[in-house]
Design a protein around this motif. Structure first.
Motif, short mmCIF file in Angstrom:
data_model
loop_
_atom_site.label_atom_id
_atom_site.label_comp_id
_atom_site.label_asym_id
_atom_site.label_seq_id
_atom_site.Cartn_x
_atom_site.Cartn_y
_atom_site.Cartn_z
N UNK A 136 94.42 14.44 56.34
CA UNK A 136 95.56 14.24 55.47
C UNK A 136 96.79 13.87 56.51
N UNK A 137 97.44 13.24 55.95
CA UNK A 137 98.69 12.70 56.53
C UNK A 137 99.86 12.88 55.92
N UNK A 138 101.05 13.15 56.57
CA UNK A 138 102.34 13.32 56.10
C UNK A 138 103.12 12.08 55.58
N UNK A 195 102.36 4.01 61.42
CA UNK A 195 101.12 4.50 61.92
C UNK A 195 100.87 5.91 61.48
N UNK A 196 99.50 6.27 61.15
CA UNK A 196 98.92 7.19 60.70
C UNK A 196 98.58 8.38 61.65
N UNK A 243 99.42 23.37 60.58
CA UNK A 243 100.85 23.39 60.66
C UNK A 243 101.80 22.63 60.32
N UNK A 244 101.33 21.13 60.68
CA UNK A 244 101.92 19.99 60.08
C UNK A 244 102.09 19.90 58.65
N UNK A 250 104.28 18.28 51.38
CA UNK A 250 103.63 16.97 50.64
C UNK A 250 102.71 16.26 51.54
N UNK A 251 101.78 15.68 51.09
CA UNK A 251 100.76 15.12 52.14
C UNK A 251 100.12 13.82 51.05
N UNK A 252 99.27 13.03 52.04
CA UNK A 252 98.35 12.08 51.36
C UNK A 252 96.79 12.05 51.88
#
Length: 110
Positions: free
Chosen positions: A41-43, A48-49, A82-83, A89-91
């Protein structure tokens, strides 16, 4: 992935999120996600991811592209938990963005 699906009932999710998998024409993924599936998951949705691995509680059922489901998730790192909970919301990432989600609730033990 299948081994995780067999053990899914032995875990408590870290959080619950509403997940939307993009349809195949908007996604790098072309098939449903199977039981036992996990991905980073990324925010953000632009490079850059930075990603954090999770496993989804799919209750033994695949999730079709273009569909929405409320799913439990377990994080493989405390930092990721935590992030994502801070961002809300995330991807979902798999050779590109394949979906998105929003945190609905956080497990009390976390």
């Amino acid at each position: 992935m299948i081994e995780w699906a067999k053990r899914e009932n032995n875990f408590v999710p870290d959080l619950i999120a509403d997940i939307y998998l993009y349809p195949s024409h908007l996604s790098s993924r072309k098939t449903p996600i199977p039981p036992g599936y996990g991905c980073p998951l990324t925010t953000g949705n632009q490079p850059p991811f930075q990603g954090w691995d999770v496993r989804f509680f799919l209750a033994g059922q695949s999730m079709a592209l273009g569909s929405r489901r409320r799913l439990g998730m377990i994080f493989l790192s405390r930092e990721g938990f935590q992030e994502i909970t801070a961002a809300q919301n995330f991807f979902l990432w798999e050779a590109g963005i394949i979906g998105e989600g929003v945190v609905v609730s956080i497990a009390p033990q976390r």
